[in-house]
Enzyme design. Structure first.
Site, PDB file in Angstrom:
ATOM      1  N   HIS A  72     -43.364 -11.084 -17.653  1.00 38.46           N
ATOM      2  CA  HIS A  72     -42.985 -10.661 -16.223  1.00 38.46           C
ATOM      3  C   HIS A  72     -41.958  -9.724 -16.763  1.00 38.46           C
ATOM      4  O   HIS A  72     -41.052 -10.458 -17.574  1.00 38.46           O
ATOM      5  CB  HIS A  72     -42.911 -11.589 -15.394  1.00 38.46           C
ATOM      6  CG  HIS A  72     -42.347 -10.881 -14.245  1.00 38.46           C
ATOM      7  ND1 HIS A  72     -40.900 -10.234 -13.885  1.00 38.46           N
ATOM      8  CD2 HIS A  72     -43.375 -10.537 -12.882  1.00 38.46           C
ATOM      9  CE1 HIS A  72     -40.912  -9.655 -12.456  1.00 38.46           C
ATOM     10  NE2 HIS A  72     -42.630  -9.522 -12.000  1.00 38.46           N
ATOM     11  N   ASP A 109     -41.681 -20.317 -17.253  1.00 39.95           N
ATOM     12  CA  ASP A 109     -41.106 -19.790 -15.856  1.00 39.95           C
ATOM     13  C   ASP A 109     -42.393 -19.533 -15.963  1.00 39.95           C
ATOM     14  O   ASP A 109     -43.741 -19.725 -15.512  1.00 39.95           O
ATOM     15  CB  ASP A 109     -41.524 -18.229 -16.473  1.00 39.95           C
ATOM     16  CG  ASP A 109     -42.004 -17.251 -14.941  1.00 39.95           C
ATOM     17  OD1 ASP A 109     -41.197 -17.502 -13.885  1.00 39.95           O
ATOM     18  OD2 ASP A 109     -41.759 -15.760 -15.229  1.00 39.95           O
ATOM     19  N   GLN A 111     -45.958 -18.291 -11.596  1.00 39.30           N
ATOM     20  CA  GLN A 111     -47.420 -18.181 -10.865  1.00 39.30           C
ATOM     21  C   GLN A 111     -48.131 -19.668 -11.672  1.00 39.30           C
ATOM     22  O   GLN A 111     -49.416 -19.025 -11.128  1.00 39.30           O
ATOM     23  CB  GLN A 111     -47.558 -17.244 -12.197  1.00 39.30           C
ATOM     24  CG  GLN A 111     -46.992 -15.485 -11.748  1.00 39.30           C
ATOM     25  CD  GLN A 111     -47.407 -15.612 -10.427  1.00 39.30           C
ATOM     26  OE1 GLN A 111     -48.749 -15.829  -9.724  1.00 39.30           O
ATOM     27  NE2 GLN A 111     -46.516 -14.192  -9.837  1.00 39.30           N
ATOM     28  N   LYS A 136     -43.342 -17.753  -3.904  1.00 34.60           N
ATOM     29  CA  LYS A 136     -44.706 -18.193  -4.518  1.00 34.60           C
ATOM     30  C   LYS A 136     -45.516 -18.960  -4.250  1.00 34.60           C
ATOM     31  O   LYS A 136     -47.183 -19.112  -4.755  1.00 34.60           O
ATOM     32  CB  LYS A 136     -44.834 -18.209  -6.331  1.00 34.60           C
ATOM     33  CG  LYS A 136     -43.891 -16.857  -6.483  1.00 34.60           C
ATOM     34  CD  LYS A 136     -45.107 -15.263  -6.378  1.00 34.60           C
ATOM     35  CE  LYS A 136     -44.108 -14.037  -6.627  1.00 34.60           C
ATOM     36  NZ  LYS A 136     -43.782 -14.135  -8.111  1.00 34.60           N
ATOM     37  N   CYS A 140     -45.067  -5.525 -12.330  1.00 32.93           N
ATOM     38  CA  CYS A 140     -43.567  -6.005 -13.450  1.00 32.93           C
ATOM     39  C   CYS A 140     -44.174  -6.573 -14.174  1.00 32.93           C
ATOM     40  O   CYS A 140     -43.654  -6.901 -15.667  1.00 32.93           O
ATOM     41  CB  CYS A 140     -42.086  -6.741 -12.715  1.00 32.93           C
ATOM     42  SG  CYS A 140     -42.129  -5.646 -11.352  1.00 32.93           S
TER      43      CYS A 140
END
Length: 622
Positions: free
Chosen positions: A339, A416, A419, A442, A580
């Site tokens: 991202h 990260d 997600q 999220k 993104c």
């Protein structure tokens, strides 16, 4: 004011004179019921189960009997599996499974009776009071309603809920009471105070208050959907279908209630105050930090920093650890899947320091090439920052191996998890990550709240990012002494209420069970992929073997915006654009995709609605 007479107060005779104006009399009801049952296949008339009688006013009416009892979850599940096996995998409802089904029996298939609001009253209030936390009250049905029964054998084996679930002692289940789930310890009289005799509320990472398996009800997607009020919205006259979960997830009622309760009963700034509301707010905030630490497997609450979201989290690491440890000629590694939030801060740092940004390539399925990654590592590598799940493709990245290789090269690693945390169990110590970041919105929590996990020794060595209140121990005009982590990185008044809301969201998903969520979503993704892939003109972008809940595609003859608008006309929300993540889309030769992204409250019926629109567009392709 006119007060309608409840039908339960009609006399047994039910004469027309006693029926309020506008309502049919009992004779009319009896006639209609008789005609209905006479029209059933083979003239079948359901018989009442033992012990169940009819209302006195309707007893003795020819052809009318009490409705059949609903099957128990266990029986429904076993019947569904048998029916699926005998039908060649054709999806049918667990409720319609019978030992000797009539050839004319109605098959509900993947229908969703719970898509209408649970409250039938005109004022929107539920017809009966809740007796447990959302999603924790057992309903009749199969183990995983909404998933085609052909996939039923692949679903996790979840024990049925006990018959006599306890009722919460108060309606405020969202304050942390286990409700229908057993509690390891009895709570104090005041939820914001530590248990008597506990000494301190020190976090113990070895103690995980996981409810007993027998206390967790079967996974019923329709029951879960009733916990999310926004799913009852209508868009363009259609029931809302939310397939934009990779952008943000919706909030269960328990999260909404928890935030409202905070502002109604606890609202205060935290720390450094002797009054009760400050104590309540502080305890609620720090309790949320403990929940986050437990949720991601951190070793200490001091390793959890609250920020606005994953974007701010990565910027914090880049502008503190990165500024101190990256110099001219050093190298930073990211993957092609990232991202923009995991690219731009490192580009800025590299430009400022004279460092170099290097990129792990991916194969044609969208999975990272580990052999190429190994070639990138060298003694100049300072940090490796990679996503655990691609937001654009859904690829699940082997982060544990990537982190291990980074450590062998002497580098630190950031993962990260924006997600990943809503789709799979995460344990930062098992991954070995030095830093781990995610956003609350999220994972069914509020917007504006996120988390940085950092190993304690790294956080202690990092300079603060922002200066102000809360992060200082002592200030004079000559010097400032900073608080230890995590306060050192939480300058000013933080997003207290939404941190508390994040804690409630974690409570919610843990009650359902991350393993149950992962299995259900996997089966739903398989179902959606098998339906979408064969449509003429569809090209799936990202076909890695390991994926999580994202379907990215383009349709020949249409722009992604045109597909998105056509879906929106049917009430279906998807993301269309570059997500993104422009570098990874350009790797596949496209500038934008249509991206349906799934969550555990989505159903196969909703997938079918999306498929019908894409098929229609495909058939009319220019």
């Amino acid at each position: 004011m006119t007060t309608l007479t409840p039908t339960s107060e009609l006399s047994p005779g039910g004469s027309a004179a006693e029926v309020p104006a506008g309502l049919p009399d009992v004779a009319t009801l009896a006639r209609l019921a008789g005609e209905f049952f006479a029209a059933l296949p083979n003239g079948a008339v359901p018989q009442p189960p033992s012990g169940v009688g009819l209302p006195s006013g309707l007893s003795g009416i020819q052809g009318l009997s009490a409705p059949a009892a609903l099957p128990s979850p266990a029986n429904a599940a076993s019947g569904a599996a048998a029916q699926a096996a005998g039908s060649g995998g054709s999806p049918t409802s667990a409720h319609s499974a019978q030992s000797t089904p009539s050839p004319h029996a109605l098959s509900l298939g993947k229908s969703s009776p719970a898509l209408v609001p649970n409250a039938a009253a005109s004022n929107g209030l539920p017809e009966q009071a809740a007796v447990g936390a959302p999603g924790a009250v057992p309903r009749a049905g199969g183990q995983a309603l909404g998933v085609p029964e052909a996939y039923a054998p692949a679903l996790p084996s979840v024990p049925s809920a006990p018959a006599n679930l306890p009722v919460p002692s108060t309606p405020y289940y969202f304050l942390g009471e286990a409700s229908t789930l057993p509690s390891a310890v009895s709570g104090p009289s005041f939820y914001f105070a530590p248990p008597a005799g506990s000494g301190s509320s020190a976090f113990d990472p070895t103690v995980v208050p996981t409810p007993a398996a027998s206390a967790r009800p079967p996974f019923d997607v329709h029951a879960i959907r009733r916990d999310f009020p926004i799913l009852q919205e209508r868009v363009n006259g259609r029931q809302l279908v939310w397939f934009d979960n990779a952008a943000t997830t919706h909030k269960p009622q328990s999260v909404i209630d928890r935030i409202a309760w905070f502002y109604a009963h606890e609202n205060s700034n935290i720390h450094r105050a002797a009054h009760e509301l400050a104590a309540r707010a502080t305890d609620a905030y720090e309790s949320a930090r403990q929940k986050v630490a437990r949720f991601i497997g951190a070793g200490s609450v001091e390793e959890i920093i609250f920020v606005r979201g994953a974007t701010e989290a990565i910027n914090l690491v880049a502008k503190t650890w990165g500024t101190k440890n990256v110099g001219e000629g050093d190298e930073i590694i990211v993957s092609n899947l990232e991202h923009h939030a995991n690219i731009v801060p490192w580009q800025q740092l590299a430009a400022e320091k004279g460092a170099k940004l290097r990129v792990i390539p991916v194969d044609d399925s969208g999975q990272v090439l580990l052999e190429e990654y190994k070639r990138l590592l060298n003694d100049r590598t300072k940090i490796v920052s990679v996503t655990q799940v691609s937001n654009a493709l859904g690829t699940v990245v082997p982060v544990a191996e990537i982190v291990d290789l980074a450590h062998r090269a002497g580098a630190v690693a950031l993962v990260d998890g924006a997600q990943s945390v809503s789709h799979m169990r995460v344990n930062v110590r098992e991954i070995g990550a030095d830093f781990f970041v995610f956003s609350g919105h999220k994972v069914f929590g509020p917007t504006g709240i996120g988390v940085v996990y950092g190993k304690r020794e790294l956080l202690e060595d990092m300079p603060p990012w922002q200066g102000g209140g809360n992060m200082i121990a002592d200030v004079t005009f000559e010097r400032t002494v900073f608080q230890p982590p995590p306060n050192k990185f939480e300058a000013g008044t933080g997003n207290i209420a939404d941190a508390v809301g994040l804690g409630a969201a974690i409570d919610y998903v843990e009650r359902i069970g991350m393993e149950n969520i992962a299995r259900y979503e996997h089966d739903l993704l398989v179902y959606a992929t098998r339906q979408l892939q064969p449509i003429p003109g569809v090209r799936l972008i990202g076909t890695a073997r390991d994926k999580a809940s994202v379907l990215s595609f383009v349709l020949k003859g249409y722009t992604t915006e045109e597909v998105g608008k056509a879906l929106n006309q049917e009430g279906i929300a998807v993301r269309s654009g570059h997500h993104c993540a422009q570098p990874i889309l350009r790797r596949f030769g496209v500038e934008a995709t249509v991206r349906p992204s799934l969550a555990f409250y989505n159903t196969c019926e909703e997938v079918d609605a999306l498929i019908r629109v894409v098929q229609r567009l495909s058939g009319a392709r220019r």
